[in-house]
Design a protein around this motif. Structure first.
Motif, PDB file in Angstrom:
ATOM      1  N   MET A  27      60.084  36.852  24.879  1.00  0.00           N
ATOM      2  CA  MET A  27      59.455  36.647  26.188  1.00  0.00           C
ATOM      3  C   MET A  27      58.377  35.595  25.997  1.00  0.00           C
ATOM      4  N   GLY A  28      58.275  34.669  26.941  1.00  0.00           N
ATOM      5  CA  GLY A  28      57.310  33.597  26.790  1.00  0.00           C
ATOM      6  C   GLY A  28      56.528  33.322  28.053  1.00  0.00           C
ATOM      7  N   TRP A  29      55.452  32.586  27.877  1.00  0.00           N
ATOM      8  CA  TRP A  29      54.628  32.108  28.994  1.00  0.00           C
ATOM      9  C   TRP A  29      54.636  30.587  28.995  1.00  0.00           C
ATOM     10  N   PHE A  30      54.784  30.025  30.173  1.00  0.00           N
ATOM     11  CA  PHE A  30      54.686  28.591  30.400  1.00  0.00           C
ATOM     12  C   PHE A  30      53.692  28.368  31.524  1.00  0.00           C
ATOM     13  N   ARG A  31      53.239  27.144  31.686  1.00  0.00           N
ATOM     14  CA  ARG A  31      52.350  26.833  32.802  1.00  0.00           C
ATOM     15  C   ARG A  31      52.661  25.443  33.338  1.00  0.00           C
ATOM     16  N   GLN A  32      52.327  25.268  34.603  1.00  0.00           N
ATOM     17  CA  GLN A  32      52.558  23.975  35.246  1.00  0.00           C
ATOM     18  C   GLN A  32      51.382  23.646  36.135  1.00  0.00           C
ATOM     19  N   ALA A  33      50.712  22.550  35.818  1.00  0.00           N
ATOM     20  CA  ALA A  33      49.608  22.056  36.626  1.00  0.00           C
ATOM     21  C   ALA A  33      50.163  21.072  37.650  1.00  0.00           C
ATOM     22  N   PRO A  34      49.451  20.863  38.752  1.00  0.00           N
ATOM     23  CA  PRO A  34      49.922  19.930  39.781  1.00  0.00           C
ATOM     24  C   PRO A  34      50.190  18.543  39.208  1.00  0.00           C
ATOM     25  N   GLY A  35      51.360  18.012  39.511  1.00  0.00           N
ATOM     26  CA  GLY A  35      51.713  16.676  39.062  1.00  0.00           C
ATOM     27  C   GLY A  35      52.160  16.592  37.618  1.00  0.00           C
ATOM     28  N   LYS A  36      52.243  17.740  36.941  1.00  0.00           N
ATOM     29  CA  LYS A  36      52.646  17.743  35.530  1.00  0.00           C
ATOM     30  C   LYS A  36      53.901  18.590  35.346  1.00  0.00           C
ATOM     31  N   GLU A  37      54.564  18.366  34.202  1.00  0.00           N
ATOM     32  CA  GLU A  37      55.728  19.166  33.884  1.00  0.00           C
ATOM     33  C   GLU A  37      55.311  20.537  33.366  1.00  0.00           C
ATOM     34  N   ARG A  38      56.223  21.487  33.476  1.00  0.00           N
ATOM     35  CA  ARG A  38      55.957  22.815  32.942  1.00  0.00           C
ATOM     36  C   ARG A  38      55.878  22.719  31.423  1.00  0.00           C
ATOM     37  N   GLU A  39      54.853  23.359  30.855  1.00  0.00           N
ATOM     38  CA  GLU A  39      54.645  23.272  29.414  1.00  0.00           C
ATOM     39  C   GLU A  39      54.574  24.654  28.774  1.00  0.00           C
ATOM     40  N   PHE A  40      54.994  24.700  27.542  1.00  0.00           N
ATOM     41  CA  PHE A  40      54.997  25.924  26.758  1.00  0.00           C
ATOM     42  C   PHE A  40      53.570  26.378  26.462  1.00  0.00           C
TER      43      PHE A  40
END
Length: 126
Positions: free
Chosen positions: A34-47
């Motif tokens: 199970m993992g967590w990723f994040r995505q900031a506005p204007g950026k790609e989703r990152e690990f």
């Protein structure tokens, strides 16, 4: 049908802490990881982080190492992300994902995950 539901996001001041949860519901569920990723506005989703479900082995992005801790509770079918010393650059939508049959070699890529939650927003004010 497997569903992942994130919670725990919110607004916090820089230097503060938050604990995200991702609860899994649905049919019998036995993920590899199970993992967590994040995505900031204007950026790609990152690990962000991942935990191996059977052995508890964890991996972190360099940007969060020593500040974030990922853990899993198999009995509750829940994965957590404890976030400390938060910075403004941690502001993003956070998603949890599950790897069921894809190779674990791809856990740092969102392409390696079969299931995703809807996300929970984390906003860090400076």
């Amino acid at each position: 049908q497997v569903q992942l539901v994130e919670s725990g996001g919110g607004l916090v001041q820089a230097g503060g802490s938050l604990r995200l949860s991702c609860a899994v519901s649905g049919r019998t569920f036995n993920p590899k990881a199970m993992g967590w990723f994040r995505q900031a506005p204007g950026k790609e989703r990152e690990f962000v982080a991942v935990v191996n479900w059977s052995g508890g082995i964890t991996l972190y992005a360099d940007s969060v190492k020593a500040r974030f801790t990922i853990s899993g509770d198999n009995a509750k079918k829940t994965v957590y992300l404890e976030m400390n010393s938060l910075k403004s650059e941690d502001t993003a939508m956070y998603y949890c994902g599950a790897v069921v049959w894809r190779p674990l070699a791809n856990v740092r890529s969102d392409a390696g995950y079969e299931y995703w939650g809807q996300g929970t927003q984390v906003t860090v004010s400076s």
